[in-house]
Design a protein around this motif. Structure first.
Motif, PDB file in Angstrom:
ATOM      1  N   LEU A 268      58.625  38.010 105.764  1.00 27.69           N
ATOM      2  CA  LEU A 268      59.786  37.348 105.183  1.00 27.69           C
ATOM      3  C   LEU A 268      61.028  38.064 105.691  1.00 27.69           C
ATOM      4  O   LEU A 268      61.228  39.258 105.410  1.00 27.69           O
ATOM      5  N   ALA A 269      61.855  37.351 106.444  1.00 23.56           N
ATOM      6  CA  ALA A 269      62.966  37.999 107.137  1.00 23.56           C
ATOM      7  C   ALA A 269      64.170  37.074 107.200  1.00 23.56           C
ATOM      8  O   ALA A 269      64.050  35.855 107.017  1.00 23.56           O
ATOM      9  N   THR A 270      65.335  37.654 107.459  1.00 22.44           N
ATOM     10  CA  THR A 270      66.508  36.833 107.700  1.00 22.44           C
ATOM     11  C   THR A 270      66.380  36.151 109.064  1.00 22.44           C
ATOM     12  O   THR A 270      65.648  36.623 109.946  1.00 22.44           O
ATOM     13  N   CYS A 271      67.100  35.075 109.233  1.00 24.35           N
ATOM     14  CA  CYS A 271      67.111  34.410 110.542  1.00 24.35           C
ATOM     15  C   CYS A 271      67.610  35.355 111.626  1.00 24.35           C
ATOM     16  O   CYS A 271      67.113  35.336 112.755  1.00 24.35           O
ATOM     17  N   ARG A 272      68.580  36.183 111.292  1.00 25.62           N
ATOM     18  CA  ARG A 272      69.103  37.142 112.267  1.00 25.62           C
ATOM     19  C   ARG A 272      68.015  38.068 112.773  1.00 25.62           C
ATOM     20  O   ARG A 272      67.895  38.311 113.985  1.00 25.62           O
ATOM     21  N   ASP A 273      67.192  38.586 111.868  1.00 24.65           N
ATOM     22  CA  ASP A 273      66.128  39.507 112.276  1.00 24.65           C
ATOM     23  C   ASP A 273      65.037  38.792 113.066  1.00 24.65           C
ATOM     24  O   ASP A 273      64.469  39.358 114.009  1.00 24.65           O
ATOM     25  N   VAL A 274      64.736  37.557 112.680  1.00 23.66           N
ATOM     26  CA  VAL A 274      63.739  36.782 113.429  1.00 23.66           C
ATOM     27  C   VAL A 274      64.228  36.547 114.855  1.00 23.66           C
ATOM     28  O   VAL A 274      63.486  36.733 115.827  1.00 23.66           O
ATOM     29  N   ALA A 275      65.494  36.155 114.993  1.00 23.46           N
ATOM     30  CA  ALA A 275      66.047  35.888 116.316  1.00 23.46           C
ATOM     31  C   ALA A 275      66.043  37.137 117.189  1.00 23.46           C
ATOM     32  O   ALA A 275      65.681  37.086 118.374  1.00 23.46           O
ATOM     33  N   GLN A 276      66.442  38.282 116.622  1.00 22.67           N
ATOM     34  CA  GLN A 276      66.484  39.513 117.403  1.00 22.67           C
ATOM     35  C   GLN A 276      65.082  39.935 117.830  1.00 22.67           C
ATOM     36  O   GLN A 276      64.862  40.366 118.957  1.00 22.67           O
TER      37      GLN A 276
ATOM     38  N   ASN B 229      66.469  39.016  94.541  1.00 19.76           N
ATOM     39  CA  ASN B 229      66.411  40.458  94.315  1.00 19.76           C
ATOM     40  C   ASN B 229      65.147  40.839  93.552  1.00 19.76           C
ATOM     41  O   ASN B 229      64.474  41.832  93.889  1.00 19.76           O
ATOM     42  N   GLU B 230      64.800  40.060  92.544  1.00 18.69           N
ATOM     43  CA  GLU B 230      63.596  40.352  91.763  1.00 18.69           C
ATOM     44  C   GLU B 230      62.343  40.318  92.633  1.00 18.69           C
ATOM     45  O   GLU B 230      61.408  41.096  92.426  1.00 18.69           O
ATOM     46  N   ARG B 231      62.338  39.422  93.618  1.00 17.87           N
ATOM     47  CA  ARG B 231      61.153  39.264  94.463  1.00 17.87           C
ATOM     48  C   ARG B 231      61.271  40.010  95.792  1.00 17.87           C
ATOM     49  O   ARG B 231      60.403  39.894  96.632  1.00 17.87           O
ATOM     50  N   ARG B 232      62.369  40.716  95.963  1.00 16.18           N
ATOM     51  CA  ARG B 232      62.590  41.533  97.167  1.00 16.18           C
ATOM     52  C   ARG B 232      62.444  40.698  98.444  1.00 16.18           C
ATOM     53  O   ARG B 232      61.737  41.079  99.381  1.00 16.18           O
ATOM     54  N   VAL B 233      63.121  39.568  98.449  1.00 22.20           N
ATOM     55  CA  VAL B 233      63.059  38.659  99.591  1.00 22.20           C
ATOM     56  C   VAL B 233      64.454  38.530 100.208  1.00 22.20           C
ATOM     57  O   VAL B 233      65.402  38.155  99.516  1.00 22.20           O
ATOM     58  N   PRO B 234      64.596  38.826 101.495  1.00 18.51           N
ATOM     59  CA  PRO B 234      65.877  38.603 102.161  1.00 18.51           C
ATOM     60  C   PRO B 234      66.035  37.130 102.517  1.00 18.51           C
ATOM     61  O   PRO B 234      65.053  36.419 102.735  1.00 18.51           O
ATOM     62  N   ALA B 235      67.274  36.668 102.587  1.00 16.82           N
ATOM     63  CA  ALA B 235      67.527  35.265 102.918  1.00 16.82           C
ATOM     64  C   ALA B 235      68.781  35.163 103.767  1.00 16.82           C
ATOM     65  O   ALA B 235      69.593  36.091 103.840  1.00 16.82           O
ATOM     66  N   THR B 236      68.928  34.016 104.400  1.00 18.16           N
ATOM     67  CA  THR B 236      70.119  33.699 105.176  1.00 18.16           C
ATOM     68  C   THR B 236      70.865  32.562 104.486  1.00 18.16           C
ATOM     69  O   THR B 236      70.256  31.578 104.075  1.00 18.16           O
ATOM     70  N   PHE B 237      72.169  32.723 104.372  1.00 19.30           N
ATOM     71  CA  PHE B 237      73.021  31.692 103.776  1.00 19.30           C
ATOM     72  C   PHE B 237      73.989  31.183 104.845  1.00 19.30           C
ATOM     73  O   PHE B 237      74.801  31.950 105.364  1.00 19.30           O
TER      74      PHE B 237
END
Length: 330
Positions: A306-314, A103-111
């Motif tokens: 920097l993106a979630t895997c979902r966004d990269v795939a789409q 959150n501090e670095r404004r980076v989305p991630a996939t878990f």
């Protein structure tokens, strides 16, 4: 056995059986000019164009395994409280620290989360979604899919879907295979379960496409790298001996240097980098500084998506990546 087709980007199109001499002769055979012109064309074909003019892509990803895995599947974990708590540290303690850092670095991630972990730490898992991140499938108790037949894999996916719907009110669209491999039926099982992308294989430095016979839309594979797995450098536990034979923890400076070099190479060539980090391994007070410095290093480049895997795939599907692909039977 279901016949599946794997679609690989153009640079992967050479069959493994082709000799080095044959590959080296490609510029002359193509009839399109000099060696330099050939290399320039290949670079254009190889490097994707990422959204908003970004030069490369990073899909930061974590496997929130908790105490699931072999020891849970064989029952030994219930007589080994030290090992159980080592795994539980991930969702119970490390996850919140990681979410604050992201959150501090404004980076989305996939878990990627085994459904058993969702059942036992539902509030912590809900915090992932509340933070704007993605949750994806990772088995129920971290089963090795390559050891299960088609019905066994379907049972795991159905049970996992029920858990995600019950506790989080959502259905994931992504999957990372537990234990690092899968069987010949897995692609079809995943597609039938509504999975649109996987981050399980190792076939490229860019996303590529997986096909199942009789299913029109392909599934995107976002390949990971063992070099970006924190277990390789930082994990240690005496009993059970896991990872096997690992008797030391690598230097943090060396570990960070390795990770940054992997990113630097991927960014230089305009590729897609995906991590296989584990909160219980790298989400500890001293180690999370490695992730902070790695992300800060990525931000310093200024043109990384920097993106979630979902966004990269789409995005990969929307941009018709299959136009630069060849198909192979798998």
């Amino acid at each position: 056995m279901v016949r599946s087709t794997v679609t690989l980007p153009l640079q992967q199109g050479m069959r493994a059986s082709q000799s080095h001499a044959h590959s080296a002769s490609a510029p002359e055979e193509s009839g399109n000019g000099s060696q330099m012109e050939y290399v320039e064309r290949q670079l254009v074909q190889t490097a994707p164009r990422w959204p908003e003019g970004h030069h490369s892509c990073v899909a930061l990803a974590f496997d929130l395994d908790g105490p699931t895995g072999d020891a849970m599947l064989n029952g030994s974990i219930w007589t080994n409280p030290s090992y159980f708590t080592l795994g539980s540290y991930g969702p119970w303690r490390a996850l919140g620290r990681l979410l604050d850092m992201l959150n501090e670095r404004r980076v989305p991630a996939t878990f990627f989360v085994p459904a058993w972990v969702v059942e036992n730490w539902p509030d912590q898992c809900a915090a992932i979604i509340a933070g704007g991140h993605e949750i994806a499938y990772h088995g129920y108790r971290h089963e090795a899919f390559w050891t299960l037949d088609r019905d066994g894999q379907r049972e795991v996916m159905e049970r996992s879907a029920e858990v995600f719907a019950k506790y989080l009110g959502m259905q994931p669209v992504g999957f990372r295979t537990p234990s690092g491999d899968w069987g010949p039926d897995t692609i079809r099982v995943l597609m039938e379960a509504g999975v649109r992308y996987s981050s399980s294989m190792r076939g490229d430095d860019r996303p590529y496409l997986l096909h199942a016979e009789g299913i029109a839309e392909p599934m995107v594979e976002i390949p990971g790298r063992w070099e970006l797995d924190d277990y390789a450098s930082l994990a240690y536990h005496r009993n059970p001996d896991f990872p096997a034979s690992l008797d030391r923890i690598a230097s943090y400076d060396t570990t960070l240097d390795n990770w940054r070099r992997e990113f630097d190479g991927s960014h230089r060539d305009g590729l897609c980098l995906t991590t296989l980090f584990h909160p219980k391994v790298s989400g500890k007070p001293g180690r999370i500084a490695l992730l902070e410095r790695l992300i800060d290093h990525m931000h310093a480049q200024g043109d990384v998506w920097l993106a979630t895997c979902r966004d990269v795939a789409q995005w990969w599907l929307d941009n018709n990546a299959s136009g630069h692909a060849q198909e192979f039977s798998a």
